[in-house]
Write an enzyme that holds these catalytic residues in place. Structure first.
Site, PDB file in Angstrom:
ATOM      1  N   GLN A 146       0.869  -1.172   0.000  1.00  0.00           N
ATOM      2  CA  GLN A 146       0.000   0.000   0.000  1.00  0.00           C
ATOM      3  C   GLN A 146       0.908   1.225   0.000  1.00  0.00           C
ATOM      4  OE1 GLN A 146      -2.392   1.177   3.526  1.00  0.00           O
ATOM      5  NE2 GLN A 146      -4.123   0.526   2.294  1.00  0.00           N
ATOM      6  N   TYR A 149      -5.808  10.590   5.632  1.00  0.00           N
ATOM      7  CA  TYR A 149      -4.386  10.781   5.373  1.00  0.00           C
ATOM      8  C   TYR A 149      -4.198  11.725   4.184  1.00  0.00           C
ATOM      9  CZ  TYR A 149      -3.995   7.003   8.734  1.00  0.00           C
ATOM     10  OH  TYR A 149      -4.099   6.239   9.872  1.00  0.00           O
TER      11      TYR A 149
END
Length: 318
Positions: free
Chosen positions: A98, A169
């Site tokens: 990721q 994020y």
């Protein structure tokens, strides 16, 4: 249930089954690189029978913030990542990371150093600490870093890149109007706020090739606050191929998923099953989604899978 154990093709990648270990954040050492603990940890998951093993967030740059997790910024970081990929492959599973450009306002440096974000917004942990706005050239630098890091990952034996674009994020801070107050090409309209993510996808595609699998983990519903306006949720779509939910207006192009509440297990299956993804059609603050939609033509063939997969998430990790 038998469908779960059948092979499936995603772009150029074939999975031996449809069991996926979802991304979860793990600790690292002072080098912020992968280490032997990771080799053993992810190897055991693959040994257990997963068709695909995904890591938690791996940052592509430390230019604007210290690495909060593993990083992949140079060739020195490749060696241990290759060992992880090799161990996962030994057990017949595919391996993905990721990839993230950073965590922005979620970062914690010290009480006096504001992190960078899409705009001057409060730091998550110390609201009195106002973030610095990433300069336009800095955004472009992060886009380039994502492509370079993805290329390193591919060279290390990684089979798929999942772009870390969810959960408040950095990328999510750009796509959300709550945190993005920019006046340049990366702010303002819905389309401009998606530009950072779109350019990252294009850069990764350019670095890894048109057939290399890319997934995107996004937050379509913030659940506990107004970060993601409800009226914007239906504007996300997969432009090429994918399932069109007939009861969403306007239609939402979605790849393959399951109308079930998003749990770690169901989320891990979302991109790689053959029915539509959990997405609310009406405003809601619980994972109680609309009744299952019945596609007119079931999506079964490998060609029906988009090479770029959007994975909605309601989970606070990974």
């Amino acid at each position: 249930m038998n469908k779960l154990f059948e092979p499936i093709q995603i772009g150029s990648m074939t999975l031996k089954n449809r069991i996926v270990m979802a991304p979860m954040g793990t600790t690292t050492d002072t080098t912020n690189a992968f280490n032997m603990r990771d080799v053993k940890y992810y190897g055991e998951r693959a040994k257990g029978g997963c068709g695909l093993v995904l890591t938690g967030a791996v940052v592509a740059s430390t230019e604007f913030e210290p690495a909060p997790c593993q990083k992949l910024t140079n060739t020195k970081d490749v060696y241990m990542l290759h060992l992880v990929a090799e161990r996962v492959h030994f057990y017949g599973a595919k391996f993905g990371i990721q990839l993230s450009p950073g965590i922005g306002r979620m970062n914690w440096i010290d009480p006096h150093t504001p992190p960078y974000s899409a705009s001057p917004v409060p730091n998550y942990y110390v609201p009195s600490l106002i973030c610095r706005e990433l300069p336009t050239e800095g955004v472009k630098s992060l886009v380039k870093a994502m492509g370079e890091s993805a290329k390193l990952a591919k060279n290390a034996g990684v089979d798929i890149i999942e772009i870390h674009a969810y959960g408040g994020y950095l990328i999510d801070q750009f796509t959300s109007a709550k945190w993005n107050h920019r006046t340049d090409e990366y702010g303002g309209s819905f389309e401009n706020r998606q530009r950072f993510l779109r350019e990252i996808v294009e850069e990764v595609r350019k670095a890894c090739g048109k057939d290399y699998p890319i997934a995107i983990k996004m937050t379509l519903d913030s659940v506990d606050d107004d970060e993601r306006p409800i009226e914007e949720r239906h504007r996300y779509h997969v432009p090429e191929r994918g399932y069109k939910c007939p009861c969403c207006k306007p239609p939402v192009s979605l790849p393959l998923a399951d109308h079930t509440p998003t749990t770690p297990f169901h989320q891990s299956q979302a991109s790689w099953t053959s029915i539509p993804l959990p997405l609310p059609c009406e405003p809601t603050h619980t994972p109680a989604y609309h009744p299952p939609c019945k596609p007119k033509t079931p999506v079964e063939s490998a060609e029906s899978f988009p090479r770029t997969t959007v994975v909605p998430s309601l989970l606070p990790y990974g």
